[in-house]
Design a protein around this motif. Structure first.
Motif, PDB file in Angstrom:
ATOM      1  N   VAL A 124     -23.089 -53.946   5.736  1.00  0.00           N
ATOM      2  CA  VAL A 124     -22.650 -54.823   6.624  1.00  0.00           C
ATOM      3  C   VAL A 124     -22.038 -54.002   7.448  1.00  0.00           C
ATOM      4  CG1 VAL A 124     -21.634 -56.913   7.285  1.00  0.00           C
ATOM      5  CG2 VAL A 124     -23.192 -56.848   5.381  1.00  0.00           C
ATOM      6  N   LEU A 125     -20.773 -53.283   6.626  1.00  0.00           N
ATOM      7  CA  LEU A 125     -19.538 -53.212   7.746  1.00  0.00           C
ATOM      8  C   LEU A 125     -20.386 -51.896   8.448  1.00  0.00           C
ATOM      9  CD1 LEU A 125     -16.142 -52.948   5.554  1.00  0.00           C
ATOM     10  CD2 LEU A 125     -17.535 -54.539   6.988  1.00  0.00           C
ATOM     11  N   THR A 126     -21.867 -51.218   7.455  1.00  0.00           N
ATOM     12  CA  THR A 126     -22.158 -49.464   8.610  1.00  0.00           C
ATOM     13  C   THR A 126     -22.350 -49.947   9.819  1.00  0.00           C
ATOM     14  OG1 THR A 126     -22.443 -49.068   6.462  1.00  0.00           O
ATOM     15  CG2 THR A 126     -23.514 -47.877   8.735  1.00  0.00           C
ATOM     16  N   LEU A 127     -22.938 -51.441   9.840  1.00  0.00           N
ATOM     17  CA  LEU A 127     -23.740 -52.124  10.746  1.00  0.00           C
ATOM     18  C   LEU A 127     -22.645 -52.159  12.012  1.00  0.00           C
ATOM     19  CD1 LEU A 127     -26.719 -53.722   9.130  1.00  0.00           C
ATOM     20  CD2 LEU A 127     -26.852 -52.006  10.962  1.00  0.00           C
ATOM     21  N   ILE A 128     -21.669 -53.217  11.667  1.00  0.00           N
ATOM     22  CA  ILE A 128     -20.783 -53.825  12.152  1.00  0.00           C
ATOM     23  C   ILE A 128     -19.644 -52.876  12.972  1.00  0.00           C
ATOM     24  CG2 ILE A 128     -20.391 -56.319  11.219  1.00  0.00           C
ATOM     25  CD1 ILE A 128     -18.291 -55.435  10.137  1.00  0.00           C
ATOM     26  N   ASN A 129     -19.632 -51.556  12.433  1.00  0.00           N
ATOM     27  CA  ASN A 129     -18.542 -50.520  12.432  1.00  0.00           C
ATOM     28  C   ASN A 129     -19.511 -49.577  13.509  1.00  0.00           C
ATOM     29  OD1 ASN A 129     -16.337 -51.518  12.420  1.00  0.00           O
ATOM     30  ND2 ASN A 129     -16.216 -50.640  10.536  1.00  0.00           N
ATOM     31  N   LEU A 130     -21.054 -48.763  13.403  1.00  0.00           N
ATOM     32  CA  LEU A 130     -21.525 -47.981  13.732  1.00  0.00           C
ATOM     33  C   LEU A 130     -21.548 -47.588  15.664  1.00  0.00           C
ATOM     34  CD1 LEU A 130     -23.841 -45.959  12.767  1.00  0.00           C
ATOM     35  CD2 LEU A 130     -25.926 -48.141  13.985  1.00  0.00           C
ATOM     36  N   PRO A 131     -21.225 -48.875  16.077  1.00  0.00           N
ATOM     37  CA  PRO A 131     -21.005 -49.139  17.603  1.00  0.00           C
ATOM     38  C   PRO A 131     -19.678 -48.817  17.660  1.00  0.00           C
ATOM     39  CG  PRO A 131     -21.331 -50.941  17.233  1.00  0.00           C
ATOM     40  CD  PRO A 131     -21.208 -50.562  15.588  1.00  0.00           C
ATOM     41  N   ILE A 132     -18.726 -48.366  16.846  1.00  0.00           N
ATOM     42  CA  ILE A 132     -17.205 -48.068  17.352  1.00  0.00           C
ATOM     43  C   ILE A 132     -17.358 -46.895  16.914  1.00  0.00           C
ATOM     44  CG2 ILE A 132     -14.669 -47.535  16.747  1.00  0.00           C
ATOM     45  CD1 ILE A 132     -14.908 -50.812  16.166  1.00  0.00           C
ATOM     46  N   ILE A 133     -18.261 -46.170  15.720  1.00  0.00           N
ATOM     47  CA  ILE A 133     -18.284 -44.945  15.689  1.00  0.00           C
ATOM     48  C   ILE A 133     -19.428 -43.755  16.658  1.00  0.00           C
ATOM     49  CG2 ILE A 133     -19.327 -43.421  14.336  1.00  0.00           C
ATOM     50  CD1 ILE A 133     -19.038 -45.625  11.276  1.00  0.00           C
ATOM     51  N   VAL A 134     -20.420 -44.902  16.566  1.00  0.00           N
ATOM     52  CA  VAL A 134     -20.603 -43.426  18.000  1.00  0.00           C
ATOM     53  C   VAL A 134     -19.892 -43.884  19.494  1.00  0.00           C
ATOM     54  CG1 VAL A 134     -22.541 -44.519  19.656  1.00  0.00           C
ATOM     55  CG2 VAL A 134     -23.373 -44.194  17.290  1.00  0.00           C
TER      56      VAL A 134
END
Lengths: 290, 276
Positions: B146-156
């Motif tokens: 879940v945290l991967t998915l919610i932070n993925l946009p920020i990381i990209v």
């Protein structure tokens, strides 16, 4: 110039991220939307039935909804006001030359890294507690009656706690923006006889406008979904005095097990957040072109 | 050019700035101090600042009674796990968008950011039910996902803003020299990209460490990270200020230090490059 091969490679490299995010968006969102039209309570499994707009009707006519909406707006508005005004003042101060600038910057920044549950519990117990808290001691030592913050002013107290967490964010971003201010322009204005207030109003503030907008929009996204601070301090109470939309939906779905009603609330929360998001996207989109 | 400032003015500013800095920092300082007090010193009136018997007993108690290190380890696994997986997915995406931009790149970036605007509570029910039905409730795997998915946009986004500043000529030169895509990435790009990747990693570990919506709602005793563990102090029994302080100090100290190191990258990261 990119070749055809590198374009294909590029597409392959983007696709995992896109597919994952697409799934993350579409699957739960469509489930929420679907549930919001069902009579669906986890305590009565197998009794699901079509409800039409019943959940929405119930959600909107529930007095808790209006209270939660008001509280959400007060929470966002209150924290934004404190952090933006306080952030500008702190940024102006830290932009002046003084001894130990680096250390003071770190001190001011620190609350931003404190996890929400820690900051809420520390404030609740060690500062706002009417018997043993630091504030109670301060009040008594000047001859005042200690004030029970979280009972008598729960929402204002939570606004204070959250503002403490976000003040560093606003101050740091505004300070960064301030440091890119052209000092020659300032000096010219000073020579022309512009006082400090005039200089602030006509040069500094317009220069900060973009950073202020960014602070407001980003904070709004996070502030709309404040949850932990409410959970560990007041649990939304007394009554609904400190319940925001996020907390209301949480109570309906995970405490009362009313999936249908909670989902309708979730859809409403999504719509509200999207209104804010449109503005933020425009701001950041402009930056992309620059 | 810095303007000349009188010493007196500088001294006055120093005094005001330090006062405000210490006031803002005081709750953290107070927590750290209280963690070394006995429970009775912790609620003493008037409060004791430094004149108390320093003790480490609270730290021992917190570990023994509630197995603090298990929660600490959960936090480490969840925050680093989600950030590292996020980086593996995001680096190729950000790389290609920065160096091989197509007609839709801008739309994809904006769309990714828009998923971040989705309020968590809007998808709480389905995620909770999916987790329950798959038996993943209260597991670290679920939280990492879940945290991967919610932070993925920020990381990209963060990676994209960093990669975009790497001059494209270097790649051109490498290509002229006949370097293939692999060689291009390994020799030309990686060295220049590492600082950006490191800041992205740091900022996302901080965000994931402090995430307190999903961690509170999707975990119970087994996989609770520190955010959820500290929340268990919201229903106190007896005297607990010193123990709360010790647990809190341990929960925030590592991330506070990381955060102080990352303060330069913080602004551009958190504003998606809108303020630098």
């Amino acid at each position: 110039m990119s070749t055809k091969a590198s374009r294909t490679a590029a597409r392959l490299m983007i696709s995992p991220a896109v597919i994952l995010l697409l799934g993350w968006m579409i699957v739960p969102l469509s489930m929420t939307l679907y549930f919001s039209f069902l009579r669906y309570n986890l305590l009565m499994p197998g009794m699901e039935s079509w409800a039409g707009f019943e959940n929405y009707h119930y959600f909107f006519t529930d007095p808790a909804f209006m209270a939660a909406l008001r509280n959400t707006l007060a929470l966002v508005g209150g924290v934004l006001t404190i952090t933006v005004i306080g952030g500008i003042l702190i940024a102006l101060l830290l932009d002046q030359p003084f001894w130990g600038q680096g250390i003071v910057r770190l001190l001011v920044l620190a609350p931003f890294f404190v996890m929400p549950t820690v900051s809420a519990l520390v404030w609740k117990n060690m500062f706002m507690n009417p018997v043993n808290g630091v504030f109670a001691w301060l009040a008594r030592s000047v001859g005042l009656q200690p004030y029970d913050f979280l009972t008598h002013a729960p929402l204002a107290s939570i606004i204070g706690i959250v503002a403490w967490q976000w003040l560093p964010f606003a101050a740091l971003i505004l300070l960064t923006a301030l440091q890119s201010l052209n000092s020659e322009q300032m000096e010219a204005a000073e020579m022309d006889g512009a006082g400090p207030l005039a200089r602030f109003w006509f040069i500094t503030l317009p220069h900060l406008a973009r950073a202020i907008t960014v602070v407001i929009l980003i904070q709004t996204i996070f502030l709309l979904s404040i949850f932990a601070e409410i959970l560990v301090t007041t649990n939304g109470g007394p009554g609904t005095a400190s319940t925001n939309l996020t907390f209301l939906v949480y109570m309906q779905s995970l405490l009362q097990f009313d999936v249908g009603l909670g989902s309708a609330g979730g859809v409403v929360a999504i719509i509200l957040a999207n209104i804010v998001a449109i503005f933020l996207m425009r701001m950041i989109g402009k930056n992309l072109d620059a | 050019m810095p303007r000349a400032v009188t010493t007196r003015r500088k001294a006055a500013t120093t005094l005001i700035a330090w006062t405000i800095g210490l006031l803002i920092f005081f709750p953290i300082l107070w927590t750290v101090l209280t963690s070394f007090k006995s429970e009775s010193d912790a609620i003493a009136i008037p409060p004791k600042f430094l004149n108390f018997d320093w003790t480490l007993a609270n730290y021992v108690t917190v570990q023994e009674r509630s197995n603090y290190f298990r929660h600490f380890w959960n936090s480490v696994v969840i925050s680093f796990g989600s950030t590292l997986i996020g980086l593996v997915i995001a680096i190729p995406a950000a790389w290609s968008m920065a160096f091989v931009p197509g007609r839709r790149t801008r739309d994809i970036l904006m769309w990714m950011l828009s998923t971040k605007m989705l309020p968590a509570v809007g998808v709480l029910v389905p995620i909770y039910l999916l987790a329950r039905d798959t038996g993943l409730l209260d597991t670290r795997i679920l939280l990492v996902g879940v945290l991967t998915l919610i932070n993925l946009p920020i990381i990209v986004w963060m990676l994209y803003t960093y990669f975009r500043e790497i001059p494209g000529e270097i790649l051109e030169a490498a290509r002229m020299d006949g370097a293939g895509l692999r060689a291009e990435i390994i020799h030309a790009l990686t060295p220049m990209a590492i600082p950006g990747i490191a800041s992205t990693l740091l900022l996302n570990v901080i965000l994931a460490w402090n995430e307190a919506f999903w961690t509170l709602n999707l975990t119970a005793a087994r996989s609770a990270p520190l955010t959820a563990f500290i929340a268990s102090y919201s229903s106190p029994e007896g005297l607990f200020y010193a123990k709360l302080s010790a647990a809190s100090t341990m929960a925030i100290a590592p991330i506070l230090i990381l955060g102080w190191f990352s303060q330069k990258q913080l602004v551009r990261g958190l504003t998606f490059g809108a303020v630098k």
